[in-house]
Design an enzyme around this catalytic site. Sequence first.
Site, PDB file in Angstrom:
ATOM      1  N   HIS A  68       0.849  -1.190   0.000  1.00 47.47           N
ATOM      2  CA  HIS A  68       0.000   0.000   0.000  1.00 47.47           C
ATOM      3  C   HIS A  68       0.883   1.237   0.000  1.00 47.47           C
ATOM      4  O   HIS A  68       1.852   1.317   0.760  1.00 47.47           O
ATOM      5  CB  HIS A  68      -0.909   0.016   1.238  1.00 47.47           C
ATOM      6  CG  HIS A  68      -1.906   1.133   1.211  1.00 47.47           C
ATOM      7  ND1 HIS A  68      -3.097   1.043   0.546  1.00 47.47           N
ATOM      8  CD2 HIS A  68      -1.861   2.383   1.733  1.00 47.47           C
ATOM      9  CE1 HIS A  68      -3.756   2.178   0.668  1.00 47.47           C
ATOM     10  NE2 HIS A  68      -3.016   3.018   1.385  1.00 47.47           N
ATOM     11  N   LYS A 294       3.859   3.570  14.160  1.00 49.79           N
ATOM     12  CA  LYS A 294       5.281   3.265  14.281  1.00 49.79           C
ATOM     13  C   LYS A 294       5.586   2.176  15.317  1.00 49.79           C
ATOM     14  O   LYS A 294       6.678   1.622  15.312  1.00 49.79           O
ATOM     15  CB  LYS A 294       6.057   4.526  14.681  1.00 49.79           C
ATOM     16  CG  LYS A 294       5.954   5.686  13.696  1.00 49.79           C
ATOM     17  CD  LYS A 294       6.652   5.391  12.398  1.00 49.79           C
ATOM     18  CE  LYS A 294       6.702   6.608  11.501  1.00 49.79           C
ATOM     19  NZ  LYS A 294       7.242   6.313  10.169  1.00 49.79           N
TER      20      LYS A 294
END
Length: 404
Positions: A68, A294
């Site tokens: 993606h 993250k």
Amino acid sequence: MVVLGAGPAGLVLGLLLQAAGIDCVILERASRTHVQTRARAGFLAPNTVRILDRHGLADGLHQGGRRHGTCEFRTEDGRFRLDYGALGQGGQHHVYPQQNLVTDLLTRYLDIGGRIRFHTEALAVSDADSARPAVTTRGPDGRSTRWTARYVAGCDGRHGAARRSLPPGAVRHHHHDHGVTWLGLLAEAPPSLDAVGYAIHGRGFAGHMARTAEVTRYYLQWQRGTPADAWSEQRVWDELDVRMRAADHGPLQRGRLLERGVFDLTCDVVEPLRHGSLFLAGDAASLLAPAAAKGANLAVLEAEILAEALADALTHGDTGGLDTYSDRCLAHIWRAQEFTGWMTRLLHAVPEQDRGAGQGEGTDAGEGPGAGSFFQAALQRSRLNSLRTSRVYQDWFAENYVGV
């Protein structure tokens, strides 16, 4: 070697230690079923995929995940897309639900003979400043057990025994509250757009992140202190329609809400990530607001760095890697914290401090959380305009969006 926690950090660490011929045991307080089904983020950075590929741990994500590289921003000035996979250094994400990755890692760990104890809660780590630290645990039968090893890796989260066992003054704790709260939603509904969707609206932020062909993750900026079940499903979907501007850009695919959760966007860092023979990794080392996804990526990176350092120390007597472990990881952690903070400010018109953290004035949940000061809203609009029009800004965004 004792590893606390069977999340991405603990499992990757356990697998790499086993591959290096180092005996270890993973202690996990939850059941195997819970470990394999707890939903978390699903965006894996290019470096994470490289690490998993390097150690032969990426078969599942290559078979079941998908690449993606596009995000869409919806604002009062219209919408724009960034093909971030073609910007910066050309990195893309792999979309692969974290519970699937954890299942892959756990299955592999058990297949190669790795030891793990489920329903085993770590209560405390003692003697970390010695050459033989110990972990006291409580098993499913309520009995206490003491495990000793040369080193202990705390991969058991922000509230785990590893952090709790750090003596006062041994480390510094840095904490920051971004002043924003989200309602996280998991919907039994196909994705409504072929991109990560970030909607900035006067009523508050809304987010759209595909997980699978049948399940989509949504977020709503939420009034702090409001329970997750305060709204009906109908009202949740209606609010998502408004903030995602469905009337202008197309309807959302609706479905049953499988999961709801409220969480404040806060972050913290422990420094250093070592106390004697105890090392921290994953959420035990640092917690990031989820705006840039993250956390799991840092966890995998830290696990590889720690595994290599432990292998050098235990097989060759070279402790250089252990001595530099904290500094190496903190460089990545602070970079991730900086970008996550920038991303949080991009998506939310955060109210000024004198208005209360994440609170609007005189409004109910959903009508006030996005109402910051004019100054903050003007800065937010300027950031978005720069992201829309400046190639330099776009390249910087892309590099940091996929980097750790």
